[in-house]
Design a protein around this motif. Structure first.
Motif, PDB file in Angstrom:
ATOM      1  N   GLU A  65      27.465  -7.024  16.755  1.00  7.43           N
ATOM      2  CA  GLU A  65      26.317  -6.985  17.665  1.00  7.43           C
ATOM      3  C   GLU A  65      25.318  -5.913  17.232  1.00  7.43           C
ATOM      4  N   ARG A  66      25.838  -4.743  16.836  1.00  7.91           N
ATOM      5  CA  ARG A  66      24.952  -3.672  16.371  1.00  7.91           C
ATOM      6  C   ARG A  66      24.236  -4.076  15.078  1.00  7.91           C
ATOM      7  N   LEU A  67      24.962  -4.738  14.182  1.00 12.60           N
ATOM      8  CA  LEU A  67      24.363  -5.187  12.928  1.00 12.60           C
ATOM      9  C   LEU A  67      23.268  -6.226  13.193  1.00 12.60           C
ATOM     10  N   MET A  68      23.540  -7.158  14.113  1.00 12.44           N
ATOM     11  CA  MET A  68      22.513  -8.157  14.460  1.00 12.44           C
ATOM     12  C   MET A  68      21.309  -7.485  15.102  1.00 12.44           C
ATOM     13  N   ASP A  69      21.531  -6.511  15.966  1.00 13.11           N
ATOM     14  CA  ASP A  69      20.433  -5.769  16.590  1.00 13.11           C
ATOM     15  C   ASP A  69      19.621  -5.023  15.525  1.00 13.11           C
ATOM     16  N   ALA A  70      20.327  -4.413  14.580  1.00 11.49           N
ATOM     17  CA  ALA A  70      19.633  -3.709  13.496  1.00 11.49           C
ATOM     18  C   ALA A  70      18.828  -4.692  12.653  1.00 11.49           C
ATOM     19  N   ASN A  71      19.381  -5.886  12.389  1.00  9.69           N
ATOM     20  CA  ASN A  71      18.647  -6.901  11.635  1.00  9.69           C
ATOM     21  C   ASN A  71      17.384  -7.331  12.374  1.00  9.69           C
ATOM     22  N   GLN A  72      17.497  -7.504  13.690  1.00  5.50           N
ATOM     23  CA  GLN A  72      16.322  -7.889  14.476  1.00  5.50           C
ATOM     24  C   GLN A  72      15.254  -6.804  14.439  1.00  5.50           C
ATOM     25  N   LYS A  73      15.689  -5.550  14.594  1.00  4.02           N
ATOM     26  CA  LYS A  73      14.734  -4.445  14.550  1.00  4.02           C
ATOM     27  C   LYS A  73      14.082  -4.330  13.174  1.00  4.02           C
ATOM     28  N   ALA A  74      14.881  -4.475  12.114  1.00  3.95           N
ATOM     29  CA  ALA A  74      14.342  -4.403  10.750  1.00  3.95           C
ATOM     30  C   ALA A  74      13.374  -5.548  10.505  1.00  3.95           C
ATOM     31  N   ALA A  75      13.732  -6.734  10.985  1.00  4.40           N
ATOM     32  CA  ALA A  75      12.834  -7.879  10.817  1.00  4.40           C
ATOM     33  C   ALA A  75      11.532  -7.647  11.578  1.00  4.40           C
ATOM     34  N   GLY A  76      11.641  -7.079  12.766  1.00  6.13           N
ATOM     35  CA  GLY A  76      10.434  -6.758  13.541  1.00  6.13           C
ATOM     36  C   GLY A  76       9.572  -5.729  12.839  1.00  6.13           C
ATOM     37  N   MET A  77      10.219  -4.714  12.281  1.00 11.05           N
ATOM     38  CA  MET A  77       9.466  -3.679  11.553  1.00 11.05           C
ATOM     39  C   MET A  77       8.791  -4.266  10.321  1.00 11.05           C
ATOM     40  N   MET A  78       9.504  -5.114   9.595  1.00  8.00           N
ATOM     41  CA  MET A  78       8.921  -5.731   8.412  1.00  8.00           C
ATOM     42  C   MET A  78       7.788  -6.675   8.803  1.00  8.00           C
ATOM     43  N   GLY A  79       7.987  -7.418   9.879  1.00 10.38           N
ATOM     44  CA  GLY A  79       6.918  -8.307  10.364  1.00 10.38           C
ATOM     45  C   GLY A  79       5.691  -7.527  10.775  1.00 10.38           C
ATOM     46  N   GLN A  80       5.921  -6.407  11.466  1.00 12.69           N
ATOM     47  CA  GLN A  80       4.794  -5.562  11.891  1.00 12.69           C
ATOM     48  C   GLN A  80       4.080  -4.984  10.679  1.00 12.69           C
ATOM     49  N   ALA A  81       4.848  -4.524   9.687  1.00  6.46           N
ATOM     50  CA  ALA A  81       4.238  -3.977   8.469  1.00  6.46           C
ATOM     51  C   ALA A  81       3.460  -5.054   7.732  1.00  6.46           C
ATOM     52  N   PHE A  82       4.017  -6.260   7.651  1.00  2.00           N
ATOM     53  CA  PHE A  82       3.312  -7.348   6.984  1.00  2.00           C
ATOM     54  C   PHE A  82       2.030  -7.700   7.742  1.00  2.00           C
ATOM     55  N   THR A  83       2.138  -7.750   9.075  1.00  2.00           N
ATOM     56  CA  THR A  83       0.948  -8.053   9.893  1.00  2.00           C
ATOM     57  C   THR A  83      -0.101  -6.983   9.714  1.00  2.00           C
ATOM     58  N   ASP A  84       0.335  -5.692   9.761  1.00  2.00           N
ATOM     59  CA  ASP A  84      -0.627  -4.594   9.579  1.00  2.00           C
ATOM     60  C   ASP A  84      -1.276  -4.676   8.201  1.00  2.00           C
ATOM     61  N   MET A  85      -0.475  -4.983   7.206  1.00  2.00           N
ATOM     62  CA  MET A  85      -1.012  -5.082   5.857  1.00  2.00           C
ATOM     63  C   MET A  85      -1.996  -6.255   5.760  1.00  2.00           C
ATOM     64  N   TRP A  86      -1.657  -7.376   6.328  1.00  2.00           N
ATOM     65  CA  TRP A  86      -2.514  -8.567   6.259  1.00  2.00           C
ATOM     66  C   TRP A  86      -3.784  -8.358   7.059  1.00  2.00           C
ATOM     67  N   MET A  87      -3.599  -7.759   8.260  1.00  2.00           N
ATOM     68  CA  MET A  87      -4.776  -7.504   9.098  1.00  2.00           C
ATOM     69  C   MET A  87      -5.646  -6.409   8.485  1.00  2.00           C
ATOM     70  N   GLY A  88      -5.033  -5.445   7.827  1.00  2.00           N
ATOM     71  CA  GLY A  88      -5.811  -4.398   7.170  1.00  2.00           C
ATOM     72  C   GLY A  88      -6.664  -4.971   6.039  1.00  2.00           C
ATOM     73  N   GLY A  89      -6.130  -5.951   5.336  1.00  2.00           N
ATOM     74  CA  GLY A  89      -6.866  -6.605   4.279  1.00  2.00           C
ATOM     75  C   GLY A  89      -8.015  -7.429   4.836  1.00  2.00           C
ATOM     76  N   LYS A  90      -7.818  -8.014   5.988  1.00  2.00           N
ATOM     77  CA  LYS A  90      -8.861  -8.828   6.636  1.00  2.00           C
ATOM     78  C   LYS A  90      -9.969  -7.930   7.146  1.00  2.00           C
ATOM     79  N   ARG A  91      -9.630  -6.770   7.653  1.00  2.00           N
ATOM     80  CA  ARG A  91     -10.636  -5.868   8.227  1.00  2.00           C
ATOM     81  C   ARG A  91     -11.529  -5.300   7.121  1.00  2.00           C
ATOM     82  N   SER A  92     -10.902  -5.034   5.984  1.00  2.00           N
ATOM     83  CA  SER A  92     -11.705  -4.437   4.920  1.00  2.00           C
ATOM     84  C   SER A  92     -12.670  -5.439   4.292  1.00  2.00           C
ATOM     85  N   THR A  93     -12.424  -6.730   4.421  1.00  2.00           N
ATOM     86  CA  THR A  93     -13.310  -7.728   3.833  1.00  2.00           C
ATOM     87  C   THR A  93     -14.485  -8.044   4.743  1.00  2.00           C
ATOM     88  N   ARG A  94     -14.498  -7.648   5.938  1.00  2.00           N
ATOM     89  CA  ARG A  94     -15.577  -7.958   6.852  1.00  2.00           C
ATOM     90  C   ARG A  94     -16.708  -7.088   6.654  1.00  2.00           C
TER      91      ARG A  94
END
Length: 113
Positions: A84-113
């Motif tokens: 259960e702890r490992l699955m929770d850690a996987n979910q948190k890591a996936a969320g962090m990676m998703g957030q980082a990817f979103t921030d990176m993608w959105m940061g690239g979009k903001r700079s092109t405007r």
């Protein structure tokens, strides 16, 4: 000082007041009772020791089995909690990676405007 002394005659011996055959029979009967009492006492001690030994052994076996059961149950519970702890850690890591990817993608979009 006055001293009291008693003289014993070594020739004096215990003489039974009953005839010899009756005295011998009485001695034999006393020996029979003595033997019976010794056998009973010995049997009582040995049977009690056997009961104590049997119950002690049974208690040790039951305690060992109970301990093994509790350890197995604990291992299963800990493995489940670990997963259960490992699955929770996987979910948190996936969320962090998703957030980082979103921030990176959105940061690239903001700079092109």
């Amino acid at each position: 000082m006055m001293m009291l002394t008693t003289k014993m005659n070594p020739a004096m011996a215990f003489t039974p007041s009953m005839p010899a055959p009756l005295f011998d029979a009485w001695t034999g009967a006393a020996n029979v009772y003595r033997d019976a009492m010794q056998a009973s006492a010995q049997q009582w001690v040995l049977s009690s020791a056997n009961i104590i030994q049997e119950h002690t052994l049974r208690a040790i076996i039951n305690a060992s089995q109970s301990c093994a059961d509790a350890l197995a149950k604990n291992a299963m519970t800990m493995q489940q909690k670990s997963m259960e702890r490992l699955m929770d850690a996987n979910q948190k890591a996936a969320g962090m990676m998703g957030q980082a990817f979103t921030d990176m993608w959105m940061g690239g979009k903001r700079s092109t405007r």
